[in-house]
Scaffold this motif. Structure first.
Motif, PDB file in Angstrom:
ATOM      1  N   LEU A 124     -74.454  -0.482 -73.999  1.00 57.73           N
ATOM      2  CA  LEU A 124     -75.774  -0.515 -73.367  1.00 57.73           C
ATOM      3  C   LEU A 124     -75.805   0.268 -72.054  1.00 57.73           C
ATOM      4  O   LEU A 124     -76.878   0.667 -71.596  1.00 57.73           O
ATOM      5  CB  LEU A 124     -76.207  -1.964 -73.124  1.00 57.73           C
ATOM      6  N   SER A 125     -74.645   0.487 -71.454  1.00 55.04           N
ATOM      7  CA  SER A 125     -74.605   1.242 -70.192  1.00 55.04           C
ATOM      8  C   SER A 125     -74.883   2.730 -70.401  1.00 55.04           C
ATOM      9  O   SER A 125     -75.035   3.476 -69.430  1.00 55.04           O
ATOM     10  CB  SER A 125     -73.235   1.071 -69.514  1.00 55.04           C
ATOM     11  N   GLN A 126     -74.959   3.147 -71.668  1.00 52.04           N
ATOM     12  CA  GLN A 126     -75.181   4.563 -71.967  1.00 52.04           C
ATOM     13  C   GLN A 126     -76.609   5.015 -71.651  1.00 52.04           C
ATOM     14  O   GLN A 126     -76.872   6.208 -71.581  1.00 52.04           O
ATOM     15  CB  GLN A 126     -74.856   4.838 -73.435  1.00 52.04           C
TER      16      GLN A 126
ATOM     17  N   GLU B 168     -83.498  -0.249 -81.322  1.00 50.41           N
ATOM     18  CA  GLU B 168     -82.555   0.811 -80.953  1.00 50.41           C
ATOM     19  C   GLU B 168     -81.120   0.311 -80.986  1.00 50.41           C
ATOM     20  O   GLU B 168     -80.200   1.039 -81.381  1.00 50.41           O
ATOM     21  CB  GLU B 168     -82.902   1.343 -79.564  1.00 50.41           C
ATOM     22  N   MET B 169     -80.924  -0.934 -80.575  1.00 47.80           N
ATOM     23  CA  MET B 169     -79.580  -1.512 -80.654  1.00 47.80           C
ATOM     24  C   MET B 169     -79.110  -1.600 -82.101  1.00 47.80           C
ATOM     25  O   MET B 169     -77.972  -1.252 -82.426  1.00 47.80           O
ATOM     26  CB  MET B 169     -79.561  -2.901 -80.022  1.00 47.80           C
TER      27      MET B 169
ATOM     28  N   LEU C 242     -99.921  -8.768 -74.142  1.00 48.07           N
ATOM     29  CA  LEU C 242     -98.836  -8.669 -75.116  1.00 48.07           C
ATOM     30  C   LEU C 242     -97.940  -7.507 -74.686  1.00 48.07           C
ATOM     31  O   LEU C 242     -98.407  -6.394 -74.476  1.00 48.07           O
ATOM     32  CB  LEU C 242     -99.383  -8.417 -76.526  1.00 48.07           C
ATOM     33  N   TYR C 243     -96.654  -7.769 -74.556  1.00 51.97           N
ATOM     34  CA  TYR C 243     -95.728  -6.784 -74.010  1.00 51.97           C
ATOM     35  C   TYR C 243     -94.586  -6.483 -74.983  1.00 51.97           C
ATOM     36  O   TYR C 243     -94.128  -7.364 -75.712  1.00 51.97           O
ATOM     37  CB  TYR C 243     -95.116  -7.302 -72.694  1.00 51.97           C
ATOM     38  N   HIS C 244     -94.167  -5.229 -74.963  1.00 50.20           N
ATOM     39  CA  HIS C 244     -92.908  -4.888 -75.614  1.00 50.20           C
ATOM     40  C   HIS C 244     -91.778  -5.456 -74.759  1.00 50.20           C
ATOM     41  O   HIS C 244     -91.872  -5.493 -73.530  1.00 50.20           O
ATOM     42  CB  HIS C 244     -92.741  -3.360 -75.710  1.00 50.20           C
ATOM     43  N   ARG C 245     -90.719  -5.841 -75.411  1.00 49.05           N
ATOM     44  CA  ARG C 245     -89.591  -6.424 -74.702  1.00 49.05           C
ATOM     45  C   ARG C 245     -88.379  -5.491 -74.841  1.00 49.05           C
ATOM     46  O   ARG C 245     -87.910  -5.207 -75.943  1.00 49.05           O
ATOM     47  CB  ARG C 245     -89.278  -7.809 -75.287  1.00 49.05           C
ATOM     48  N   PHE C 246     -87.876  -5.011 -73.691  1.00 47.97           N
ATOM     49  CA  PHE C 246     -86.723  -4.158 -73.661  1.00 47.97           C
ATOM     50  C   PHE C 246     -85.615  -4.867 -72.847  1.00 47.97           C
ATOM     51  O   PHE C 246     -85.882  -5.826 -72.119  1.00 47.97           O
ATOM     52  CB  PHE C 246     -87.036  -2.806 -73.019  1.00 47.97           C
ATOM     53  N   TYR C 247     -84.404  -4.363 -72.975  1.00 51.44           N
ATOM     54  CA  TYR C 247     -83.257  -4.990 -72.306  1.00 51.44           C
ATOM     55  C   TYR C 247     -82.450  -3.940 -71.567  1.00 51.44           C
ATOM     56  O   TYR C 247     -82.302  -2.803 -72.018  1.00 51.44           O
ATOM     57  CB  TYR C 247     -82.374  -5.702 -73.337  1.00 51.44           C
ATOM     58  N   ARG C 248     -81.896  -4.354 -70.422  1.00 48.06           N
ATOM     59  CA  ARG C 248     -81.005  -3.486 -69.678  1.00 48.06           C
ATOM     60  C   ARG C 248     -79.940  -4.355 -68.987  1.00 48.06           C
ATOM     61  O   ARG C 248     -80.132  -5.572 -68.829  1.00 48.06           O
ATOM     62  CB  ARG C 248     -81.766  -2.663 -68.649  1.00 48.06           C
ATOM     63  N   ILE C 249     -78.885  -3.712 -68.596  1.00 45.22           N
ATOM     64  CA  ILE C 249     -77.831  -4.438 -67.897  1.00 45.22           C
ATOM     65  C   ILE C 249     -78.370  -4.942 -66.562  1.00 45.22           C
ATOM     66  O   ILE C 249     -79.039  -4.211 -65.837  1.00 45.22           O
ATOM     67  CB  ILE C 249     -76.585  -3.544 -67.692  1.00 45.22           C
ATOM     68  N   SER C 250     -78.078  -6.174 -66.251  1.00 38.08           N
ATOM     69  CA  SER C 250     -78.603  -6.774 -65.034  1.00 38.08           C
ATOM     70  C   SER C 250     -78.098  -6.032 -63.800  1.00 38.08           C
ATOM     71  O   SER C 250     -76.944  -5.592 -63.743  1.00 38.08           O
ATOM     72  CB  SER C 250     -78.184  -8.247 -64.966  1.00 38.08           C
TER      73      SER C 250
END
Length: 291
Positions: free
Chosen positions: A230-232, A240-241, A279-287
């Protein structure tokens, strides 16, 4: 039996795609190492039309099996831990043919824990641990104790294998024999779950408390592969994951692992607007707090 089988594996050794052959014998008085056969011949080939081909033979009252497996399939089994019997065959089998020391090097890598994909395998074990633990807690909250017990046993197995990987070793089928010396705390948890005179409810209550602490202590190590991937980039959608070639190995366990890492603040959620109101898309990133 060996004299009877020798022409068979000598013929296989003459094929250009064959890179290694191991002979696994049944060990008296009783053993599961060769399944229900007196002898298993594990033949590893560079490539073949079928990833796995199995043939059965009989000589008088003795049984033999020939397993022909491609190098690609074998590497996948090692990476995913989806055929642990084959790992035992590699560790205990007698090398009868070895091109360019392929089997010798493979044995050494497995025994030393020095194999390609070790970080991925640790991540997969941790993901399965999280999923089993979380599902067990749900069953426990609903007072479905037998289902919770089933999940708890599986969670402990994944915790045990993760602990063995962390010691630089490869988990054997008899992983609890390894854990007795390597991680007595985890071994004792498993023993208490099976042998304690407490009620199932009480055993599970204590187990989930202890497991939560142990899981927390393993979070950094167990999630390191996922976080490295995920750091990429800055942000990821779950789609995407799932499309990433390394993260595809996590399969259905990925969703639960992501939720767990958000809860533990290893990941943070990024919301993006959609056309729908609120209504939102939910994305993730490193804290940002993760070192």
């Amino acid at each position: 039996m060996d004299d009877v089988l020798r022409p068979l594996y000598q013929e296989r050794a003459s094929y250009p795609h064959t890179i290694g052959i191991l002979k696994i014998d049944q060990k008296p008085p009783l053993s599961t190492v060769a399944e229900c056969f007196d002898t298993v011949l594990l033949t590893i080939v560079k490539e073949a039309e079928q990833a796995l081909l199995i043939k059965h033979y009989q000589y008088e009252e003795q049984l033999a099996a020939l397993h022909i497996v491609t190098e690609k399939q074998l590497n996948e089994w090692i990476l995913l831990g989806s055929n642990r019997k084959v790992i035992e065959w590699i560790n205990t089998g007698i090398i009868v043919y070895d091109r360019n020391d392929y089997v010798h090097d493979l044995k050494r890598k497995l025994q030393d824990g020095d194999f390609s994909g070790r970080q991925i395998r640790m991540g997969l074990e941790f993901a399965k641990l999280v999923k089993r633990y979380m599902e067990g807690k749900v069953f426990f909250s609903k007072k479905q104790y037998l289902d919770a017990y089933h999940e708890a046993v599986h969670a402990l197995h994944h915790l045990a294998r993760l602990a063995v990987f962390q010691k630089g070793l490869f988990p054997e089928i008899t992983v609890w024999n390894q854990l007795r010396e390597l991680e007595p705390e985890i071994y004792q948890l498993y023993k208490e779950l099976l042998t304690s005179n407490e009620s199932v409810e009480q055993k599970l209550k204590l187990l989930f408390l202890a497991s939560e602490f142990l899981m927390h202590s393993q979070t950094k190590t167990g999630s390191s592969h996922l976080l490295n991937v995920l750091s990429q980039r800055e942000c990821w959608s779950i789609a995407e994951m799932n499309e990433h070639p390394e993260l595809q190995y996590y399969g259905v366990d990925l969703n639960m692992l992501i939720s767990y890492l958000v809860e533990k603040k290893e990941l943070e959620v990024v919301k993006a607007e959609t056309k729908g109101k609120q209504l939102y898309h939910r994305f993730y990133r490193i804290s940002s707090t993760t070192p």
